[in-house]
Enzyme design. Structure first.
Site, PDB file in Angstrom:
ATOM      1  N   LYS A   9       5.713 -14.895   3.975  1.00 38.30           N
ATOM      2  CA  LYS A   9       6.306 -15.563   5.143  1.00 38.30           C
ATOM      3  C   LYS A   9       5.271 -16.351   5.935  1.00 38.30           C
ATOM      4  O   LYS A   9       5.558 -17.433   6.426  1.00 38.30           O
ATOM      5  CB  LYS A   9       6.968 -14.506   6.024  1.00 38.30           C
ATOM      6  N   GLU A  34      -5.729  13.641   7.150  1.00 43.05           N
ATOM      7  CA  GLU A  34      -4.789  13.203   8.189  1.00 43.05           C
ATOM      8  C   GLU A  34      -3.766  14.308   8.411  1.00 43.05           C
ATOM      9  O   GLU A  34      -3.755  15.314   7.702  1.00 43.05           O
ATOM     10  CB  GLU A  34      -4.120  11.891   7.764  1.00 43.05           C
ATOM     11  N   HIS A  87       4.417   6.184  15.135  1.00 38.48           N
ATOM     12  CA  HIS A  87       3.043   6.702  15.042  1.00 38.48           C
ATOM     13  C   HIS A  87       2.674   7.248  16.412  1.00 38.48           C
ATOM     14  O   HIS A  87       2.937   6.598  17.425  1.00 38.48           O
ATOM     15  CB  HIS A  87       2.084   5.589  14.630  1.00 38.48           C
ATOM     16  N   ARG A 131       3.732  13.974  11.840  1.00 35.92           N
ATOM     17  CA  ARG A 131       3.790  12.867  12.789  1.00 35.92           C
ATOM     18  C   ARG A 131       4.991  12.921  13.731  1.00 35.92           C
ATOM     19  O   ARG A 131       4.892  12.582  14.901  1.00 35.92           O
ATOM     20  CB  ARG A 131       3.886  11.585  11.993  1.00 35.92           C
ATOM     21  N   HIS A 171       6.393   2.475  13.631  1.00 38.40           N
ATOM     22  CA  HIS A 171       5.304   2.305  12.658  1.00 38.40           C
ATOM     23  C   HIS A 171       5.794   2.096  11.233  1.00 38.40           C
ATOM     24  O   HIS A 171       5.321   1.202  10.539  1.00 38.40           O
ATOM     25  CB  HIS A 171       4.422   3.548  12.740  1.00 38.40           C
ATOM     26  N   ARG A 218       7.644  10.460   6.589  1.00 34.86           N
ATOM     27  CA  ARG A 218       6.604  10.176   5.593  1.00 34.86           C
ATOM     28  C   ARG A 218       5.303  10.911   5.919  1.00 34.86           C
ATOM     29  O   ARG A 218       4.856  10.951   7.066  1.00 34.86           O
ATOM     30  CB  ARG A 218       6.317   8.675   5.574  1.00 34.86           C
ATOM     31  N   LEU A 244       0.707   3.347   1.043  1.00 31.72           N
ATOM     32  CA  LEU A 244      -0.088   2.458   0.184  1.00 31.72           C
ATOM     33  C   LEU A 244       0.021   2.976  -1.249  1.00 31.72           C
ATOM     34  O   LEU A 244       0.166   2.204  -2.206  1.00 31.72           O
ATOM     35  CB  LEU A 244      -1.547   2.426   0.636  1.00 31.72           C
TER      36      LEU A 244
HETATM   37  P1  FAD Z   1       3.635  -5.440   3.518  1.00 28.76           P
HETATM   38  O1  FAD Z   1       2.216  -5.160   3.278  1.00 28.76           O
HETATM   39  O2  FAD Z   1       4.128  -5.340   4.912  1.00 28.76           O
HETATM   40  O3  FAD Z   1       3.911  -6.908   2.991  1.00 28.76           O
HETATM   41  C1  FAD Z   1       5.149  -7.530   3.230  1.00 28.76           C
HETATM   42  C2  FAD Z   1       5.089  -8.932   2.675  1.00 28.76           C
HETATM   43  O4  FAD Z   1       6.401  -9.485   2.691  1.00 28.76           O
HETATM   44  C3  FAD Z   1       4.222  -9.893   3.473  1.00 28.76           C
HETATM   45  O5  FAD Z   1       3.516 -10.687   2.564  1.00 28.76           O
HETATM   46  C4  FAD Z   1       5.233 -10.740   4.234  1.00 28.76           C
HETATM   47  O6  FAD Z   1       4.804 -12.041   4.498  1.00 28.76           O
HETATM   48  C5  FAD Z   1       6.354 -10.791   3.207  1.00 28.76           C
HETATM   49  N1  FAD Z   1       7.659 -11.100   3.751  1.00 28.76           N
HETATM   50  C6  FAD Z   1       8.380 -10.436   4.679  1.00 28.76           C
HETATM   51  N2  FAD Z   1       9.554 -11.060   4.891  1.00 28.76           N
HETATM   52  C7  FAD Z   1       9.570 -12.141   4.077  1.00 28.76           C
HETATM   53  C8  FAD Z   1      10.486 -13.188   3.842  1.00 28.76           C
HETATM   54  N3  FAD Z   1      11.648 -13.280   4.496  1.00 28.76           N
HETATM   55  N4  FAD Z   1      10.171 -14.149   2.956  1.00 28.76           N
HETATM   56  C9  FAD Z   1       8.982 -14.123   2.281  1.00 28.76           C
HETATM   57  N5  FAD Z   1       8.072 -13.143   2.458  1.00 28.76           N
HETATM   58  C10 FAD Z   1       8.375 -12.174   3.341  1.00 28.76           C
HETATM   59  N6  FAD Z   1      -0.032   3.361   5.003  1.00 28.76           N
HETATM   60  C11 FAD Z   1      -0.875   4.132   4.303  1.00 28.76           C
HETATM   61  O7  FAD Z   1      -0.540   4.614   3.228  1.00 28.76           O
HETATM   62  N7  FAD Z   1      -2.119   4.375   4.795  1.00 28.76           N
HETATM   63  C12 FAD Z   1      -2.559   3.864   5.976  1.00 28.76           C
HETATM   64  O8  FAD Z   1      -3.686   4.089   6.360  1.00 28.76           O
HETATM   65  C13 FAD Z   1      -1.666   3.060   6.735  1.00 28.76           C
HETATM   66  N8  FAD Z   1      -2.036   2.556   7.925  1.00 28.76           N
HETATM   67  C14 FAD Z   1      -1.196   1.688   8.562  1.00 28.76           C
HETATM   68  C15 FAD Z   1      -1.631   1.071   9.728  1.00 28.76           C
HETATM   69  C16 FAD Z   1      -0.845   0.118  10.343  1.00 28.76           C
HETATM   70  C17 FAD Z   1      -1.312  -0.549  11.610  1.00 28.76           C
HETATM   71  C18 FAD Z   1       0.406  -0.220   9.777  1.00 28.76           C
HETATM   72  C19 FAD Z   1       1.274  -1.258  10.425  1.00 28.76           C
HETATM   73  C20 FAD Z   1       0.852   0.425   8.641  1.00 28.76           C
HETATM   74  C21 FAD Z   1       0.053   1.367   8.020  1.00 28.76           C
HETATM   75  N9  FAD Z   1       0.461   2.009   6.860  1.00 28.76           N
HETATM   76  C22 FAD Z   1      -0.399   2.809   6.186  1.00 28.76           C
HETATM   77  C23 FAD Z   1       1.721   1.655   6.221  1.00 28.76           C
HETATM   78  C24 FAD Z   1       1.430   0.678   5.077  1.00 28.76           C
HETATM   79  O9  FAD Z   1       0.436  -0.226   5.500  1.00 28.76           O
HETATM   80  C25 FAD Z   1       2.659  -0.100   4.687  1.00 28.76           C
HETATM   81  O10 FAD Z   1       3.750   0.748   4.503  1.00 28.76           O
HETATM   82  C26 FAD Z   1       2.416  -0.836   3.375  1.00 28.76           C
HETATM   83  O11 FAD Z   1       1.229  -1.589   3.462  1.00 28.76           O
HETATM   84  C27 FAD Z   1       3.594  -1.739   3.076  1.00 28.76           C
HETATM   85  O12 FAD Z   1       3.255  -2.546   1.990  1.00 28.76           O
HETATM   86  P2  FAD Z   1       4.337  -3.542   1.427  1.00 28.76           P
HETATM   87  O13 FAD Z   1       3.682  -4.235   0.282  1.00 28.76           O
HETATM   88  O14 FAD Z   1       5.605  -2.838   1.187  1.00 28.76           O
HETATM   89  O15 FAD Z   1       4.606  -4.562   2.629  1.00 28.76           O
HETATM   90  C1  SIN Z   2      -3.215   5.826  10.242  1.00 27.90           C
HETATM   91  O1  SIN Z   2      -4.323   5.435   9.900  1.00 27.90           O
HETATM   92  O2  SIN Z   2      -3.014   6.631  11.160  1.00 27.90           O
HETATM   93  C2  SIN Z   2      -2.025   5.305   9.526  1.00 27.90           C
HETATM   94  C3  SIN Z   2      -1.809   6.081   8.316  1.00 27.90           C
HETATM   95  C4  SIN Z   2      -0.436   5.879   7.793  1.00 27.90           C
HETATM   96  O3  SIN Z   2       0.415   5.328   8.467  1.00 27.90           O
HETATM   97  O4  SIN Z   2      -0.197   6.296   6.658  1.00 27.90           O
END
Ligand code: FAD
Ligand code: SIN
Length: 526
Positions: A34, A113, A232, A278, A339, A374, A380
């Site tokens: 996006k 964690e 979170h 959590r 979160h 979760r 990840l």
């Molecule tokens: P995302 O990484 O969110 O990617 C989504 C993609 O979809 C992006 O490229 C976006 O541009 C695209 N997209 C969305 N809508 C559209 C559209 N309409 N058209 C085209 N493209 C679109 N999880 C862990 O396991 N460990 C951690 O330490 C952890 N820490 C976190 C910390 C934070 C601050 C956050 C916010 C989350 C954290 N999480 C963690 C959760 C984890 O990061 C996410 O659940 C995971 O990265 C999601 O990956 P994803 O590939 O599903 O989506």
């Molecule tokens: C964090 O670092 O607290 C985020 C971890 C997660 O959402 O899995």
């Protein structure tokens, strides 16, 4: 303009890129994102990736911790495949160039964690997501079969309405220059991440507007467990610190939650105190803030010393400093924030949704791994495992997914005109996010849910009216999506007449295994 690829991947986070790398060995791949290629929840992940790496750990223990956090609703088969395949996926990621923090002996440094009984979280300092995203993007750039389309917003899925169950053939997507183009794929993969922006306060970046769930729902796919939105416990409380997370790994390394008076309180809520699940920690903070009238609680790291904090958490340390907080000598003010979306588009163990031709992986999907809550750092992992599984399940039968015989018709712009009423969109955005925070947040009630339902029905009707009259912009697309996702959260929350995991309602404060030990599944006629 029309584009044609074997694999159409919507999203460039951990799930989409893991899928793309496997799929590229079998056909052409388009990755639509996006905004910039790296922008998504993955980029901001801090804590790490949970995986059984240490000889002192075991699959059984990680499985057990995941099942306990999930409060009875995890699907055991999804938990088993994720955790058992996890270590191989982490090793593959390292082979693809990801550099994680190592201990003095050269072995991976494992952190802890909440609700994990062992140290099993692989991390890159406190910027794990940035490293995962960097490594995956670099690996994709080596693959001539993968083409990126940044600044390209998928609007709606293209379905073959003649088939009895509508087959998905691709998407209409809005390009940066304002044109709407047709992307056709043999298979379409939703990897669009979560929907934190549905709530007023969130750790998620701006792209997290639940587009994948909303598009799948409108197309008639099954959606499940949207009531389980994870809050979170610790986002930074500061007027200018938009979305900044204070990782759970801080509590894993010994951080203590305190009231303004300095008193600790978590041992009154859970035997594991700060390392409880959590949902328990977020609810405890919410309850203490309501009881004391304070706007935040403190996370105290001061006993751990400057050298350790600056080295172990460089991003959090320097960001807090930039906001005038020296975590080595002052406790950090924190509040809960939306979160992670535990529910989503229902899939099997290979990412297949209920619609032929449509797959979902990562945060957008409901695979059964997370249940009602979760376990930290399991997402990840889920993205890595399910990206790999889905690609390798599709590859052998790719040719059986036919392109549509004729190109789908181009997007119908009809008589849509540019809107000079941007204020309407902004107003509706704010109203939905505030409504969700106040009525459908950490603590719910039947009355609040009913009010949210009514108000959302009106807002969705309003949005439907102007959606087709005004030229499509990203803001309008996202607004329609957050309204649909908010509706799904309220719908699922209203159906569940009990409290379980992340869904807590004062009208049914107990768990009711007799009636509610199952997923909440919704779908609508396409
Ligand atoms: P995302 O990484 O969110 O990617 C989504 C993609 O979809 C992006 O490229 C976006 O541009 C695209 N997209 C969305 N809508 C559209 C559209 N309409 N058209 C085209 N493209 C679109 N999880 C862990 O396991 N460990 C951690 O330490 C952890 N820490 C976190 C910390 C934070 C601050 C956050 C916010 C989350 C954290 N999480 C963690 C959760 C984890 O990061 C996410 O659940 C995971 O990265 C999601 O990956 P994803 O590939 O599903 O989506
Ligand atoms: C964090 O670092 O607290 C985020 C971890 C997660 O959402 O899995």
């Amino acid at each position: 303009m029309s584009h044609r690829f074997d694999f159409l991947v919507l999203g460039g986070g951990v799930a989409g890129l893991s899928f793309a790398l496997e799929a590229a060995r079998h056909g052409s791949v388009a990755v639509l994102t996006k905004r910039a290629r790296h922008e998504g929840n993955t980029q901001y992940a801090q804590g790490g990736v949970a995986a059984v790496i240490s000889p002192a750990d075991s699959f059984e223990e990680h499985i057990e911790d995941t099942l306990i956090a999930g409060a009875g609703l995890c699907h055991r088969d999804a938990v088993e495949v994720t955790i058992r395949e996890g270590p191989a996926r982490v090793k593959e990621l390292i082979a693809r160039g990801a550099e994680f923090t190592r201990a003095a002996d050269g072995e991976l440094d494992l952190t802890r964690e909440g609700a994990h009984r062992k140290r099993r979280v692989v991390h890159a300092g406190d910027m794990t997501g940035r490293e995962v995203e960097r490594a995956l993007l670099a690996a994709c750039d080596e693959q001539p079969n993968i083409v990126f389309f940044p600044d390209t917003t998928a609007i709606d899925l293209i379905r073959d309405r003649n088939a009895r169950t509508p087959t998905v053939h691709g998407v209409y997507a809005l390009r940066a220059n304002g044109t709407i183009e047709t992307f056709v794929g043999r298979v379409t993969i939703l990897a669009t991440g979560g929907a934190g922006k549905v709530y007023l306060y969130t750790t998620n970046p701006d792209v997290a507007t639940g587009d994948g769930v909303a598009m799948a729902y409108r197309a008639g796919a099954q959606i499940a467990n949207m009531e389980f939105y994870q809050f979170h416990p610790t986002a930074l409380f500061h007027p200018e610190a938009k979305n900044f997370l204070i990782s759970e790994a801080l509590r894993g390394e010994g951080g203590k939650l305190r009231l303004k008076s300095g008193e600790r309180f978590m041992d009154r809520y859970h035997p594991l105190a700060e390392l409880g699940p959590r949902d328990v920690v977020a609810r405890a903070i919410d309850a203490e803030m309501k009881r004391t009238g304070d706007e935040f609680v403190y996370l105290d790291m001061t006993h751990l010393g400057r050298a350790f904090l600056a080295e172990r958490f460089p991003n959090i340390y320097s960001t807090c400093r930039a906001f005038g907080i020296d975590m080595a000598v002052q406790p950090i003010p924190v509040v809960p924030a939306a979160h992670f979306q535990c529910g989503g588009v229902v899939t099997d163990l290979f990412g297949r949704t209920s619609l032929p031709g449509l797959y979902a992986i990562g945060e957008v999907a409901c695979t059964g791994l997370h249940g009602a809550n979760r376990l930290a750092s399991n997402s990840l992992l889920e993205g890595l495992v399910f990206g790999h599984r889905a690609a390798n399940a599709i590859a052998p039968e790719l040719r059986s997914f036919a392109f549509p015989r004729e190109d789908p018709p181009p997007w119908d712009v009809g008589s849509a005109v540019a809107s000079d009423e941007a204020v309407v969109v902004t107003q509706n955005w704010d109203e939905i996010r505030r409504l969700m925070w106040n009525f459908v947040g950490i603590v719910r009630s039947s009355k609040r849910l009913m009010r949210a339902h009514r108000r959302l029905d009106m807002l969705r009707e309003e949005i439907r009216e102007y959606y087709w009259r005004f030229q499509v912009t990203r803001d309008v697309v996202e607004l329609r999506n957050i309204a649909d996702v908010a509706h799904l959260i309220v719908e699922c929350a209203s159906r569940r007449k009990e409290s379980r995991g992340l869904h807590y309602t004062i009208d049914y404060p107990s768990k009711d295994d007799h009636n509610w030990l199952h997923d909440t599944i919704v779908s609508r006629e396409p």
